[in-house]
Design an enzyme around this catalytic site. Structure first.
Site, PDB file in Angstrom:
ATOM      1  N   ARG A 128      47.445  43.685  24.200  1.00  0.00           N
ATOM      2  CA  ARG A 128      46.927  42.644  25.047  1.00  0.00           C
ATOM      3  C   ARG A 128      46.702  41.245  24.408  1.00  0.00           C
ATOM      4  NH1 ARG A 128      41.488  41.862  27.145  1.00  0.00           N
ATOM      5  NH2 ARG A 128      41.351  41.512  29.399  1.00  0.00           N
ATOM      6  N   ILE A 181      42.663  37.081  33.024  1.00  0.00           N
ATOM      7  CA  ILE A 181      43.334  38.333  33.192  1.00  0.00           C
ATOM      8  C   ILE A 181      42.114  39.571  33.259  1.00  0.00           C
ATOM      9  CG2 ILE A 181      42.997  38.348  30.399  1.00  0.00           C
ATOM     10  CD1 ILE A 181      45.117  40.127  29.871  1.00  0.00           C
ATOM     11  N   SER A 182      42.290  40.613  33.843  1.00  0.00           N
ATOM     12  CA  SER A 182      41.261  41.542  34.225  1.00  0.00           C
ATOM     13  C   SER A 182      40.954  42.420  32.931  1.00  0.00           C
ATOM     14  CB  SER A 182      41.795  42.486  35.395  1.00  0.00           C
ATOM     15  OG  SER A 182      42.529  41.850  36.484  1.00  0.00           O
ATOM     16  N   LYS A 183      39.614  42.885  33.191  1.00  0.00           N
ATOM     17  CA  LYS A 183      39.390  43.963  32.041  1.00  0.00           C
ATOM     18  C   LYS A 183      40.219  45.038  31.911  1.00  0.00           C
ATOM     19  CE  LYS A 183      35.007  45.086  32.894  1.00  0.00           C
ATOM     20  NZ  LYS A 183      33.572  45.081  33.279  1.00  0.00           N
TER      21      LYS A 183
END
Ligand code: SAH
Length: 273
Positions: A94, A120-122
């Site tokens: 990530r 960006i999503s968790k």
């Protein structure tokens, strides 16, 4: 531009059939300071001039696997059980998808800015949604459509759990960024598309799964149309004054839908920019 089609079924009457998320209705942000050894530890090397690519974080190179494994343990602790999802979350780096100034937060369970007002999503939300999407599949699932490529992170995770991934982004700047981020990973089953995802991508369908990283008032009819019978759609939708995760199963008998926990996603917008 097309008008936004309305979703054929009401959203407010169905109770969740899926297990509730263990964190309750709202997924809390991980408290600051729980980031483990990464906080303040990672340094970055400025990219060589003329190279637009991914920063090379020192201290996240060899040992980033261990950091990801700790993240995966936390995801498992939050209730994610799908082994393919957990191994995908453990393998996709990530930190390569966020700006160099943010790499030391890359494995915290937090959303991060990726430019152009998007995030960006968790990891907790990415893994939760992909697990829902897979609906208990044992091996890789079939073709998946992702709406909202963003930086490309979720597309990379999806590439490990599905046979083909079609991912659409409406912002050219992010479409290009995702292409740059994904190029070194050489994922032949990821297809990046620039366009308005509200129209879906009929050429890639019908899809075993459709997943949206942006939330609208209603589901575009095109998504339902492009979902295979037996397929599942997971998307945030406006619900009860906020947003909630919606799961739609397309069966031979019709659509079955569940509203799950509250979430917080960027808005689904029409057109390109
Ligand atoms: N999955 C992404 C999350 C990006 S945030 C990641 O891993 O980084 C959601 C993205 O949805 C934003 O980039 C936003 O521009 C995009 N989006 C919003 N409406 C869209 C639409 N109609 N079609 C395609 N993308 C859309």
């Amino acid at each position: 531009m097309k008008e936004r089609p309305s979703f054929p079924a009401r959203l407010d009457t169905t109770l969740a059939k899926n297990r509730p998320h263990p964190s309750g209705t709202v997924m809390p942000l991980a408290p600051r300071g729980q980031a483990g050894p990464l906080t303040g530890a990672a340094k970055t090397v400025a990219p060589k001039s003329g190279v637009s690519s991914v920063p090379v974080p020192q201290g996240l190179g060899m040992d980033s696997l261990a950091v990801r494994q700790r993240m995966v343990q936390k995801l498992a602790g939050q209730g994610v059980t799908d082994p393919l999802v957990l191994s995908a979350m453990g393998s996709i780096e990530r930190h390569r998808f966020v700006d160099s100034g943010l790499v030391n937060q890359a494995y915290e369970d937090t959303s991060l800015p990726i430019g152009l007002g998007q995030t960006i999503s968790k990891p907790g939300v990415v893994s939760r949604m992909i697990e829902l999407l897979r609906n208990g599949a044992t091996g890789p699932m079939g073709r998946v459509l992702e709406i909202g490529t963003g930086c490309g992170y979720q597309a990379a995770v999806l590439s490990r759990v599905a046979t083909e991934v079609y991912s659409i982004e409406r912002l050219k700047g992010l479409h290009d960024k995702a292409r740059d981020n994904l190029r070194p990973l050489r994922l032949p089953n990821v297809h990046l598309l620039f366009g308005d995802g509200m129209a879906g991508y009929p050429k890639g369908g019908p899809y075993a799964g459709i997943i949206s990283a942006a939330g609208g008032d209603a589901l575009p009819q095109a998504w339902i149309d492009q979902l295979a019978v037996g397929g599942r759609l997971v998307a945030p939708v406006v619900h009860a004054g906020g947003q909630a995760l919606l799961v739609v199963d397309k069966t031979a008998q019709g659509l079955r839908q569940s509203i799950l926990e509250a979430v917080h996603f960027v808005p689904l917008k029409s057109g390109v920019a």
